[in-house]
Design a protein around this motif. Sequence first.
Motif, PDB file in Angstrom:
ATOM      1  N   GLY A  18      -4.729   9.997  -0.472  1.00 20.67           N
ATOM      2  CA  GLY A  18      -4.137  10.787   0.613  1.00 20.67           C
ATOM      3  C   GLY A  18      -2.780  11.364   0.234  1.00 20.67           C
ATOM      4  O   GLY A  18      -2.564  12.578   0.356  1.00 20.67           O
ATOM      5  N   PRO A  19      -1.853  10.535  -0.252  1.00 20.85           N
ATOM      6  CA  PRO A  19      -0.561  11.077  -0.688  1.00 20.85           C
ATOM      7  C   PRO A  19      -0.688  12.077  -1.842  1.00 20.85           C
ATOM      8  O   PRO A  19       0.057  13.062  -1.891  1.00 20.85           O
ATOM      9  CB  PRO A  19       0.229   9.836  -1.110  1.00 20.85           C
ATOM     10  CG  PRO A  19      -0.371   8.722  -0.314  1.00 20.85           C
ATOM     11  CD  PRO A  19      -1.834   9.071  -0.203  1.00 20.85           C
ATOM     12  N   ALA A  20      -1.630  11.853  -2.758  1.00 25.31           N
ATOM     13  CA  ALA A  20      -1.837  12.804  -3.855  1.00 25.31           C
ATOM     14  C   ALA A  20      -2.327  14.146  -3.304  1.00 25.31           C
ATOM     15  O   ALA A  20      -1.864  15.207  -3.726  1.00 25.31           O
ATOM     16  CB  ALA A  20      -2.840  12.246  -4.865  1.00 25.31           C
ATOM     17  N   GLY A  88       9.664  16.231  -7.585  1.00 25.97           N
ATOM     18  CA  GLY A  88       9.730  15.178  -8.592  1.00 25.97           C
ATOM     19  C   GLY A  88       9.800  13.772  -8.035  1.00 25.97           C
ATOM     20  O   GLY A  88       9.974  12.826  -8.787  1.00 25.97           O
ATOM     21  N   SER A  89       9.663  13.627  -6.728  1.00 23.08           N
ATOM     22  CA  SER A  89       9.815  12.312  -6.120  1.00 23.08           C
ATOM     23  C   SER A  89       8.593  11.416  -6.284  1.00 23.08           C
ATOM     24  O   SER A  89       8.691  10.205  -6.119  1.00 23.08           O
ATOM     25  CB  SER A  89      10.135  12.459  -4.628  1.00 23.08           C
ATOM     26  OG  SER A  89       9.023  13.048  -3.968  1.00 23.08           O
ATOM     27  N   SER A  90       7.444  11.987  -6.586  1.00 29.91           N
ATOM     28  CA  SER A  90       6.248  11.176  -6.745  1.00 29.91           C
ATOM     29  C   SER A  90       5.342  11.754  -7.828  1.00 29.91           C
ATOM     30  O   SER A  90       5.469  12.917  -8.204  1.00 29.91           O
ATOM     31  CB  SER A  90       5.499  11.039  -5.425  1.00 29.91           C
ATOM     32  OG  SER A  90       5.130  12.302  -4.918  1.00 29.91           O
ATOM     33  N   TRP A  91       4.442  10.925  -8.310  1.00 26.31           N
ATOM     34  CA  TRP A  91       3.498  11.278  -9.363  1.00 26.31           C
ATOM     35  C   TRP A  91       2.195  10.536  -9.109  1.00 26.31           C
ATOM     36  O   TRP A  91       2.187   9.499  -8.437  1.00 26.31           O
ATOM     37  CB  TRP A  91       4.049  10.862 -10.726  1.00 26.31           C
ATOM     38  CG  TRP A  91       4.300   9.378 -10.747  1.00 26.31           C
ATOM     39  CD1 TRP A  91       5.449   8.736 -10.378  1.00 26.31           C
ATOM     40  CD2 TRP A  91       3.358   8.351 -11.050  1.00 26.31           C
ATOM     41  NE1 TRP A  91       5.284   7.380 -10.446  1.00 26.31           N
ATOM     42  CE2 TRP A  91       4.001   7.110 -10.857  1.00 26.31           C
ATOM     43  CE3 TRP A  91       2.034   8.352 -11.458  1.00 26.31           C
ATOM     44  CZ2 TRP A  91       3.367   5.888 -11.063  1.00 26.31           C
ATOM     45  CZ3 TRP A  91       1.402   7.131 -11.669  1.00 26.31           C
ATOM     46  CH2 TRP A  91       2.073   5.918 -11.486  1.00 26.31           C
ATOM     47  N   PHE A  92       1.134  11.047  -9.648  1.00 25.09           N
ATOM     48  CA  PHE A  92      -0.174  10.409  -9.501  1.00 25.09           C
ATOM     49  C   PHE A  92      -0.974  10.602 -10.780  1.00 25.09           C
ATOM     50  O   PHE A  92      -0.865  11.638 -11.430  1.00 25.09           O
ATOM     51  CB  PHE A  92      -0.950  11.012  -8.326  1.00 25.09           C
ATOM     52  CG  PHE A  92      -0.219  10.874  -7.030  1.00 25.09           C
ATOM     53  CD1 PHE A  92      -0.349   9.732  -6.254  1.00 25.09           C
ATOM     54  CD2 PHE A  92       0.653  11.865  -6.607  1.00 25.09           C
ATOM     55  CE1 PHE A  92       0.371   9.593  -5.082  1.00 25.09           C
ATOM     56  CE2 PHE A  92       1.372  11.739  -5.435  1.00 25.09           C
ATOM     57  CZ  PHE A  92       1.228  10.595  -4.658  1.00 25.09           C
ATOM     58  N   GLY A 109       2.446   7.212  -6.794  1.00 23.64           N
ATOM     59  CA  GLY A 109       3.306   7.101  -5.629  1.00 23.64           C
ATOM     60  C   GLY A 109       4.709   7.562  -5.946  1.00 23.64           C
ATOM     61  O   GLY A 109       4.930   8.324  -6.881  1.00 23.64           O
ATOM     62  N   ARG A 110       5.636   7.049  -5.176  1.00 19.41           N
ATOM     63  CA  ARG A 110       7.032   7.463  -5.322  1.00 19.41           C
ATOM     64  C   ARG A 110       7.615   6.904  -6.611  1.00 19.41           C
ATOM     65  O   ARG A 110       7.354   5.774  -6.975  1.00 19.41           O
ATOM     66  CB  ARG A 110       7.835   7.000  -4.119  1.00 19.41           C
ATOM     67  CG  ARG A 110       7.293   7.655  -2.843  1.00 19.41           C
ATOM     68  CD  ARG A 110       8.248   7.753  -1.702  1.00 19.41           C
ATOM     69  NE  ARG A 110       9.503   8.386  -1.928  1.00 19.41           N
ATOM     70  CZ  ARG A 110       9.734   9.710  -1.916  1.00 19.41           C
ATOM     71  NH1 ARG A 110       8.744  10.551  -1.733  1.00 19.41           N
ATOM     72  NH2 ARG A 110      10.933  10.186  -2.086  1.00 19.41           N
TER      73      ARG A 110
END
Length: 129
Positions: A18-20, A88-92, A109-110
Amino acid sequence: MTRNDLIAMLREQTPACGPARDALVAGADFVVWDSLVPANRHAGVFRGRMLHSSKRGHTIDGLADSVDLLKRAGEEPLRTGSIDAVDGSSWFTIFLNSTATAVVACCGGRRPTTMESADVPETGPQSRR
């Protein structure tokens, strides 16, 4: 693969999907590599990352679920990819089937915003090159 294709493929495989998906909707950069690697090889690598991150007190959303899904996929060849939020605050990290038509797993995530004590040598902070 288009952004909309990837958005549609990110369902509820893991809690990180979901966040991705939200990051992609917000304009995140993404890439999917052509190389194929057996799922169980990814499972071993990411199991190590899971152990390392837990020792440092970090949690990575969907990582344990991803490792389980990758183990179950066995020798299935998978493509990997990454999604980086605009700010740039999160990556997946994403794992797709060999034809890049389905997401098998997703974790991320973050990004941590502070250095953990494990990252600083006992002699004090030193410049990094």
